[in-house]
Design an enzyme around this catalytic site. Structure first.
Site, PDB file in Angstrom:
ATOM      1  N   ASP A  39       0.835  -1.196   0.000  1.00  0.00           N
ATOM      2  CA  ASP A  39       0.000   0.000   0.000  1.00  0.00           C
ATOM      3  C   ASP A  39       0.872   1.248   0.000  1.00  0.00           C
ATOM      4  O   ASP A  39       1.964   1.244   0.591  1.00  0.00           O
ATOM      5  CB  ASP A  39      -0.893   0.021   1.244  1.00  0.00           C
ATOM      6  CG  ASP A  39      -1.968  -1.047   1.206  1.00  0.00           C
ATOM      7  OD1 ASP A  39      -2.220  -1.591   0.110  1.00  0.00           O
ATOM      8  OD2 ASP A  39      -2.556  -1.346   2.265  1.00  0.00           O
ATOM      9  N   ARG A 172      -4.697  -5.385   6.234  1.00  0.00           N
ATOM     10  CA  ARG A 172      -5.800  -4.474   6.530  1.00  0.00           C
ATOM     11  C   ARG A 172      -7.068  -5.252   6.876  1.00  0.00           C
ATOM     12  O   ARG A 172      -7.786  -4.933   7.827  1.00  0.00           O
ATOM     13  CB  ARG A 172      -6.084  -3.577   5.318  1.00  0.00           C
ATOM     14  CG  ARG A 172      -5.115  -2.451   5.131  1.00  0.00           C
ATOM     15  CD  ARG A 172      -5.500  -1.601   3.949  1.00  0.00           C
ATOM     16  NE  ARG A 172      -5.270  -2.278   2.671  1.00  0.00           N
ATOM     17  CZ  ARG A 172      -6.152  -2.367   1.693  1.00  0.00           C
ATOM     18  NH1 ARG A 172      -7.362  -1.872   1.842  1.00  0.00           N
ATOM     19  NH2 ARG A 172      -5.842  -2.958   0.557  1.00  0.00           N
TER      20      ARG A 172
END
Length: 299
Positions: A39, A172
């Protein structure tokens, strides 16, 4: 042209694609690829493959990875991390012991639904592109494996986790799933990848440092040989009089190797030229009674 692997320390704000673009400029070559996205707000280990090392990209994505993540309980967001829009908040009324038990319950295999904000494609379009258009599509849950998970520090509502996981795991989503199981919600606050396979933070260099090495004419010092990925594989050498077979990527019988050793079917081995230069990865085929090429790295 450089051939091999550079372990980049990806800093915040860069996409994995950005890192590849920067490396093309630093190395002065186009043949470069990364081995799995991080990310933009995440940091840590990102192996980048150069030249004939790009043939490693699909092999490295299968390696286990280690992360250190910060989980904030009591909040849910649309991206499952704290960069997203807050969807709900909830008082964190669970005990530290409940948190520890719940976190440890995720060790092993579990079914994980990929997040909308991910690079997975549905009907040719990346999920995050659909998410940015305000669309949500059904995603199939898939099995992921958490090899190790531990709490490094716990001060509610925040937990610092170390996770070792297999291919396709979204940290996540793991954070969100932990929060959901506790009944208060959760989102990832920070993420650092500390290891990919055998490659660790200690070997990683920032893009700035790599540019400095290039300017000093010492960039090759940061380029690891392709063979370093396969340190745990035993080595075989093709016979001197049969070196041409290897250069053409042909299968090899046990008798065509200098060692004349037969490993278990499926066991991967490093096959080298008579002068010890690495040529490729082979695996013994029990039905065909010979070593079959898995991936060649001929220059």
């Amino acid at each position: 042209m450089y051939h091999g692997i550079v372990i980049v320390f990806k800093e915040k704000g860069y996409t994995s694609h950005d890192v590849v673009a920067k490396m093309r400029g630093i190395c002065g070559q186009k043949k470069i690829g990364h081995t799995g996205t991080l990310d933009p707000e995440a940091t840590g280990v990102l192996p980048v493959c150069l030249g004939n090392g790009t043939r490693l990209c699909d092999m490295l994505t299968d390696r286990d990875k280690e992360y250190v993540a910060t989980l904030r309980l009591g909040v849910e967001t649309d991206t499952q991390d704290m960069t997203g829009t807050v969807l709900s908040t909830c008082p964190v009324e669970v005990s530290e012991e409940q948190v520890r038990e719940t976190v440890l319950s995720f060790q092993g295999s579990y079914m994980q639904t990929p997040p909308m904000y991910s690079a997975l494609k549905v009907n040719g379009k990346k999920l995050y592109e659909l998410a940015r258009e305000g669309k949500e599509v059904e995603r199939q849950a898939r099995e992921v494996r958490i090899e190790e998970i531990e709490i490094l520090d716990l001060c509610l509502p925040v937990a610092h986790l170390r996770v070792v996981c297999g291919k396709g795991t979204y940290i996540r989503t793991l954070c969100a799933d932990i929060g959901r199981k506790l009944g208060c919600g959760g989102a990832m606050e920070s993420l650092e990848r500390t290891r990919v396979g055998n490659f660790t933070l200690q070997e990683a260099s920032t893009l700035t440092r790599l540019q400095e090495l290039k300017d000093q004419g010492q960039l090759s010092q940061a380029v690891l040989p392709v063979e370093s990925v396969f340190q745990n594989c035993p080595v075989l050498h093709v016979r001197y009089d049969l070196a041409g077979l290897l250069e053409n990527g042909n299968p090899l019988t046990v008798e065509q190797t200098a060692e004349k050793v037969q490993y278990a079917p499926g066991r991967r081995v490093r096959v080298c030229r008579p002068d010890n230069r690495f040529a490729g990865i082979y695996a013994y085929d029990g039905e065909k009674h010979r070593y079959q090429p898995v991936k060649m790295f001929l220059e």
